[in-house]
Design an enzyme around this catalytic site. Structure first.
Site, short mmCIF file in Angstrom:
data_model
loop_
_atom_site.label_atom_id
_atom_site.label_comp_id
_atom_site.label_asym_id
_atom_site.label_seq_id
_atom_site.Cartn_x
_atom_site.Cartn_y
_atom_site.Cartn_z
N THR A 123 143.95 65.31 56.13
CA THR A 123 145.19 65.82 56.73
C THR A 123 145.30 67.34 56.65
O THR A 123 145.65 67.99 57.63
CB THR A 123 146.41 65.19 56.03
N LYS A 182 137.72 75.55 65.32
CA LYS A 182 137.42 74.60 64.24
C LYS A 182 136.81 73.36 64.88
O LYS A 182 137.45 72.70 65.72
CB LYS A 182 138.69 74.26 63.47
N ASN A 208 157.33 70.37 56.00
CA ASN A 208 157.73 68.98 56.17
C ASN A 208 157.59 68.19 54.87
O ASN A 208 156.74 68.52 54.04
CB ASN A 208 156.86 68.27 57.23
N ALA A 209 158.38 67.15 54.76
CA ALA A 209 158.12 66.13 53.75
C ALA A 209 157.17 65.12 54.38
O ALA A 209 157.51 64.47 55.36
CB ALA A 209 159.42 65.45 53.33
N GLY A 221 142.25 71.42 58.09
CA GLY A 221 142.33 72.52 59.05
C GLY A 221 143.24 73.63 58.57
O GLY A 221 142.93 74.82 58.73
N ASP A 222 144.38 73.26 57.96
CA ASP A 222 145.30 74.28 57.43
C ASP A 222 144.68 75.03 56.26
O ASP A 222 144.86 76.24 56.12
CB ASP A 222 146.61 73.63 57.00
N CYS A 241 139.13 70.40 49.86
CA CYS A 241 140.47 69.92 50.22
C CYS A 241 140.50 68.44 50.60
O CYS A 241 141.50 67.77 50.38
CB CYS A 241 140.99 70.77 51.39
#
Length: 356
Positions: free
Chosen positions: A299, A270, A62-63, A302-303, A333
């Site tokens: 944001t 998580k 996504n942007a 988690g990724d 992060c």
């Protein structure tokens, strides 16, 4: 098969985001692990060595339209934002970028549109070291996310699927890549039917298949659950998945056991500021967070965690070691704005771990 769906390296990964600023200012397999992988520096395109099967991430890109606000608006209220910046993001792209930034051979299998944002998305992923040989370009808009971030780093996110939700077509070469992967990472910002097809293909080839539950609040299809090796929800996603409370570690374990009863071997939960839990049938591992120096934007945390766990285990770390490695990566992060620009490189994570 044709599937018709239902109606973002600390400095390297951020280099393209500045061009789009609008502000004022298999080895995941259980329980065997491979040993002795080398740390690799990300390059524009990485090919896996004979001893290092690649990580393949199938998912969204996504942007991310990032709005910095003093506080979130109430219903019916209009507020001014301090700034708006466009970054590359999306759960699939973030996880691929996280793994590649940490030096592991990573392919991203996804879809971008033909709009003005598509070049930003491709450039950002390439700069992080992700191999885009299997990326598809779909006529129309790319996926877009509107993200509001307050001074504490908390966020509110709204997503328009765009190319991520368009029709997906897998080629014979796509199938070969997926069947030869060390592990496959999936998320829920693409059609569920796509995830099911990929999970079936991967599991039938003996590839470990991992699902990050983020991206949708609907139930996970039981057919998908049957073909997963590892499922990774956060607390709220685990609660939605099981209709069980997840406020305490005991409740998280009970909910995870319920998920295991549906056919998934491992649940990697998580738990935000409480860290993470990995629940196997005969063992439970826990990992606390590593306190961040500062929190700017959560944001992509988690990724980043998911991508780093994948790298750790594919490199031959134990599950406990991989969880600590991922905790270090996600701690770094949160210190910078934007999901993909905030992803740490390998040297930064290794340096932090040496201080623990």
């Amino acid at each position: 098969m044709h599937i018709t769906p239902q109606p973002v390296v600390h400095d390297a990964c951020s280099s393209y985001a500045s061009l789009y600023r609008h502000d004022h200012c298999s080895a995941f397999r259980l329980p065997t692990r491979r040993q002795g992988s080398r740390t690799r520096k990300p390059t524009a395109t990485i090919a896996a060595s004979a001893n290092q099967k690649p990580l393949v991430v199938v998912g969204s890109v996504n942007a991310d339209m990032m709005l910095q606000v003093d506080r979130f608006p109430k219903p019916g209220e209009t507020l001014s934002a301090k700034a708006m910046t466009t970054f590359a993001g999306g759960k699939g792209a973030n996880q691929a970028a996280a793994a590649a930034s940490l030096g592991y051979p990573t392919y991203f299998l996804g879809q971008v549109g033909t709009d003005a944002n598509s070049q930003l998305l491709k450039d950002s992923l390439k700069t992080c070291g992700v191999d885009l040989s299997y990326l598809k370009e779909i006529e129309g808009p790319s996926g877009t996310a509107m993200i509001m971030v307050d001074p504490s780093g908390e966020n509110i996110i709204m997503i328009v699927g765009g190319a991520n939700q368009s029709e997906w077509k897998f080629s014979e070469n796509d199938h070969k890549l997926l069947s030869s992967a060390g592990a496959i990472l999936l998320q829920r910002e693409i059609p569920e039917a796509v995830n099911i097809e990929v999970a079936k293909l991967g599991s039938s080839a003996g590839v470990t298949v991992v699902l990050d539950c983020g991206g949708a609040d609907s139930d996970v299809d039981p057919e998908l659950l049957k073909h997963l090796t590892i499922i990774s929800p956060n607390e709220s996603e685990l609660a939605n998945l099981t209709d069980m409370p997840t406020e305490s570690k005991e409740q998280v374990e009970a909910a995870a056991r319920s998920v295991q009863g549906k056919g998934v071997d491992i649940v990697l939960a998580k738990l935000g500021t409480k860290g993470s839990m990995l629940i196997q049938k005969d063992e439970i591992l826990t990992q606390g967070i590593l306190i961040a120096d500062k929190v700017v934007d959560t944001t992509g945390a988690g990724d980043c965690f998911t991508g780093a766990v994948a790298v750790g285990i594919l490199e031959g770390m134990s599950y406990q070691e991989a969880m600590k490695f991922a905790a270090a990566a996600s701690s770094l992060c949160v210190g910078k704005l934007g999901a993909m620009p905030s992803l740490p490189d390998r040297a930064s994570v290794d340096s932090l771990l040496k201080l623990q």
